[in-house]
Scaffold this motif. Structure first.
Motif, PDB file in Angstrom:
ATOM      1  N   ASP A 127       5.701  -4.843  -8.892  1.00 18.59           N
ATOM      2  CA  ASP A 127       4.935  -3.951  -9.771  1.00 18.59           C
ATOM      3  C   ASP A 127       3.639  -3.447  -9.129  1.00 18.59           C
ATOM      4  OD1 ASP A 127       6.780  -4.249 -11.857  1.00 18.59           O
ATOM      5  OD2 ASP A 127       5.790  -6.060 -12.586  1.00 18.59           O
ATOM      6  N   VAL A 128       3.402  -3.862  -7.880  1.00 16.32           N
ATOM      7  CA  VAL A 128       2.175  -3.448  -7.189  1.00 16.32           C
ATOM      8  C   VAL A 128       2.280  -1.958  -6.833  1.00 16.32           C
ATOM      9  CG1 VAL A 128       0.847  -3.755  -5.046  1.00 16.32           C
ATOM     10  CG2 VAL A 128       1.615  -5.765  -6.334  1.00 16.32           C
ATOM     11  N   ILE A 129       1.176  -1.237  -6.979  1.00 16.17           N
ATOM     12  CA  ILE A 129       1.158   0.184  -6.639  1.00 16.17           C
ATOM     13  C   ILE A 129       1.524   0.391  -5.167  1.00 16.17           C
ATOM     14  CG2 ILE A 129      -0.581   0.781  -8.376  1.00 16.17           C
ATOM     15  CD1 ILE A 129      -2.693   0.765  -6.106  1.00 16.17           C
ATOM     16  N   VAL A 130       2.134   1.522  -4.878  1.00 13.68           N
ATOM     17  CA  VAL A 130       2.404   1.900  -3.484  1.00 13.68           C
ATOM     18  C   VAL A 130       1.941   3.342  -3.290  1.00 13.68           C
ATOM     19  CG1 VAL A 130       4.164   2.344  -1.735  1.00 13.68           C
ATOM     20  CG2 VAL A 130       4.380   0.351  -3.225  1.00 13.68           C
ATOM     21  N   LEU A 131       1.078   3.563  -2.291  1.00 14.15           N
ATOM     22  CA  LEU A 131       0.581   4.904  -1.980  1.00 14.15           C
ATOM     23  C   LEU A 131       0.567   5.091  -0.471  1.00 14.15           C
ATOM     24  CD1 LEU A 131      -0.302   6.911  -4.192  1.00 14.15           C
ATOM     25  CD2 LEU A 131      -0.635   4.572  -4.983  1.00 14.15           C
ATOM     26  N   CYS A 132       1.419   5.988   0.005  1.00 14.36           N
ATOM     27  CA  CYS A 132       1.497   6.282   1.436  1.00 14.36           C
ATOM     28  C   CYS A 132       1.392   7.798   1.591  1.00 14.36           C
ATOM     29  CB  CYS A 132       2.825   5.795   2.007  1.00 14.36           C
ATOM     30  SG  CYS A 132       3.244   4.092   1.544  1.00 14.36           S
ATOM     31  N   HIS A 133       0.336   8.279   2.269  1.00  7.15           N
ATOM     32  CA  HIS A 133       0.134   9.721   2.404  1.00  7.15           C
ATOM     33  C   HIS A 133       1.163  10.372   3.316  1.00  7.15           C
ATOM     34  CE1 HIS A 133      -3.874   8.370   1.125  1.00  7.15           C
ATOM     35  NE2 HIS A 133      -4.104   9.594   0.720  1.00  7.15           N
ATOM     36  N   LEU A 134       1.553   9.648   4.369  1.00  4.04           N
ATOM     37  CA  LEU A 134       2.301  10.290   5.457  1.00  4.04           C
ATOM     38  C   LEU A 134       3.698   9.715   5.654  1.00  4.04           C
ATOM     39  CD1 LEU A 134      -0.702  10.140   7.989  1.00  4.04           C
ATOM     40  CD2 LEU A 134      -0.103  12.062   6.492  1.00  4.04           C
TER      41      LEU A 134
HETATM   42  N1  MTE Z   1      -2.374   3.741   7.053  1.00  2.00           N
HETATM   43  C1  MTE Z   1      -2.480   4.024   5.740  1.00  2.00           C
HETATM   44  N2  MTE Z   1      -3.173   3.191   4.969  1.00  2.00           N
HETATM   45  C2  MTE Z   1      -3.308   3.445   3.645  1.00  2.00           C
HETATM   46  C3  MTE Z   1      -2.741   4.604   3.062  1.00  2.00           C
HETATM   47  C4  MTE Z   1      -2.011   5.487   3.911  1.00  2.00           C
HETATM   48  O1  MTE Z   1      -1.481   6.515   3.475  1.00  2.00           O
HETATM   49  N3  MTE Z   1      -1.915   5.164   5.246  1.00  2.00           N
HETATM   50  N4  MTE Z   1      -2.908   4.853   1.717  1.00  2.00           N
HETATM   51  C5  MTE Z   1      -4.103   4.264   1.126  1.00  2.00           C
HETATM   52  C6  MTE Z   1      -4.181   4.393  -0.314  1.00  2.00           C
HETATM   53  S1  MTE Z   1      -4.647   5.892  -0.940  1.00  2.00           S
HETATM   54  C7  MTE Z   1      -4.039   3.329  -1.142  1.00  2.00           C
HETATM   55  S2  MTE Z   1      -4.307   3.473  -2.785  1.00  2.00           S
HETATM   56  C8  MTE Z   1      -3.607   2.014  -0.631  1.00  2.00           C
HETATM   57  C9  MTE Z   1      -2.359   1.586  -1.337  1.00  2.00           C
HETATM   58  O2  MTE Z   1      -1.903   0.370  -0.808  1.00  2.00           O
HETATM   59  P1  MTE Z   1      -0.486  -0.171  -1.269  1.00  2.00           P
HETATM   60  O3  MTE Z   1       0.500   0.954  -1.129  1.00  2.00           O
HETATM   61  O4  MTE Z   1      -0.179  -1.355  -0.421  1.00  2.00           O
HETATM   62  O5  MTE Z   1      -0.650  -0.570  -2.701  1.00  2.00           O
HETATM   63  O6  MTE Z   1      -3.345   2.041   0.763  1.00  2.00           O
HETATM   64  C10 MTE Z   1      -4.253   2.799   1.505  1.00  2.00           C
HETATM   65  N5  MTE Z   1      -4.018   2.580   2.903  1.00  2.00           N
END
Ligand code: MTE
Ligand code: MO
Length: 334
Positions: free
Chosen positions: A38-45
């Motif tokens: 249930d932990v959020i996941v956010l990866c831009h690339l």
């Molecule tokens: N290298 C990298 N680190 C990153 C990110 C990313 O896109 N690339 N996303 C960031 C963002 S916006 C958030 S909110 C958190 C999310 O971490 P999680 O996906 O492990 O919950 O990682 C951060 N670290």
């Protein structure tokens, strides 16, 4: 430990491009500790695929001893564990929109301060820049890597190079094998797939610290980096649209958090005209704090409950227009 530096290492991504997982809604955040699923996941690339045996962490810039650490070098350092709230600041393209992408987890890893001690930080250093090896494009802008910065003073507190989440090795999407974790800072600063630490006299110049993740300071024309988590709270109970009987006491409860901890929680049932003080648990580690209030619905009809947190440094949640605007739950009293 070797002096050898691998350069130009561009791992394959799977998936490529923006990748995220929908978080729990506030009324689903019933547990103090968030399960990993249930932990959020956010990866831009995208999500880099990294072989732990091949992985290296370069430490360069303003250090006495530039070095390249293998995973085993880190594993020899003392292991630290820390409960911490983990919150996404929201999309950098819509920074004022509250998203309540938040959870509360236990990180495990080594202290950044221990690693910096090995490298020997030069006195001119003021920032620690952290590079993640993901690459690609975000919002039409090409990105060679993901670089964030933070003040060196903060780095010597409880910042981790985390290898574990909730007692298990990091999953690929959470930054396997090693990520930076800055407890008390928004998640964007917790760089995943960490491959380089650079000690610098000035801030990082990449798009993730210059183009995105800077908040305007009022109308001054200046900005501040999206670092420390502003006070915030969510109502877990009652849930939206819940039906409650008039005149019978019910429990309003939820979670609150802020960099440095929350000092006070107030709840309003009249749109913010009056506020009642809720009971607030003390903070453990950097975790979120439970609050509760016994509330008796005073009249029949639609009602809304608002919760407002005040941090220990005196900052209060705004009513609207900011990522940490007060949370409101609409219910029905019969
Ligand atoms: N290298 C990298 N680190 C990153 C990110 C990313 O896109 N690339 N996303 C960031 C963002 S916006 C958030 S909110 C958190 C999310 O971490 P999680 O996906 O492990 O919950 O990682 C951060 N670290
Ligand atoms: Mo984020």
């Amino acid at each position: 430990m070797t002096k050898h530096r691998r350069t130009g290492m561009k791992p394959l991504l799977d998936p490529t491009g923006f990748f995220g997982r929908i978080p729990l809604l506030p009324h689903e955040m019933t547990e103090r500790m968030t399960r990993t699923q249930d932990v959020i996941v956010l990866c831009h690339l995208g999500v880099p695929k990294i072989d732990q045996g091949q992985w290296r962490l370069a430490i360069d810039g303003l250090v006495e001893r530039p070095m390249s650490l293998a995973f085993g070098d880190l594993a020899r350092l003392p292991l630290a564990r820390l409960e911490s709230v983990h919150q996404c600041a929201g999309s950098p393209l819509r920074p004022a929109v509250p998203t309540r992408r938040v959870c509360n987890v236990v990180w495990g890893g080594v202290r950044l301060a221990d690693v910096l001690l090995m490298a020997g930080v030069k006195p001119e250093a003021a920032y620690v820049l952290s590079t993640g090896c993901d690459h690609g494009e975000f919002d039409g802008i090409p990105c060679d890597d993901y670089v964030k910065d933070m003040p060196l003073t903060r780095s010597n507190e409880d910042v981790l190079l985390a290898t574990h989440l909730n007692g298990a090795p990091l999953l690929p999407e959470h930054g396997f094998p090693v990520r930076r974790v800055v407890p008390g800072y928004y998640g964007t600063n917790s760089v995943k797939w960490l491959t380089k630490l650079t000690l610098s006299a000035s801030r990082a110049i990449g798009p993730f610290t210059t183009r995105w993740y800077n908040d305007p300071i009022g109308d001054t024309g200046t900005t501040r980096p999206v670092w420390a988590i502003a006070p915030e709270a969510v109502i877990v109970e009652p849930a939206p649209d819940q039906v409650l009987p008039r005149g019978i006491a019910t429990r309003v409860r939820g979670w609150s958090w802020a960099d440095g901890g929350v000092d006070q929680i107030c709840i309003s049932d009249d749109g913010g005209a009056t506020w009642q003080l809720a009971q607030l648990d003390p903070v453990t580690g950097r975790g979120w704090q439970a609050f509760s209030l016994s509330w008796t619905p005073p009249r029949k009809g639609p009602a809304s409950l608002l919760v407002r947190a005040k941090s220990r440094d005196g900052a209060e949640q705004p009513m609207e227009g900011h990522r940490n605007a007060v949370h409101r739950v609409e219910i029905v009293v019969t």
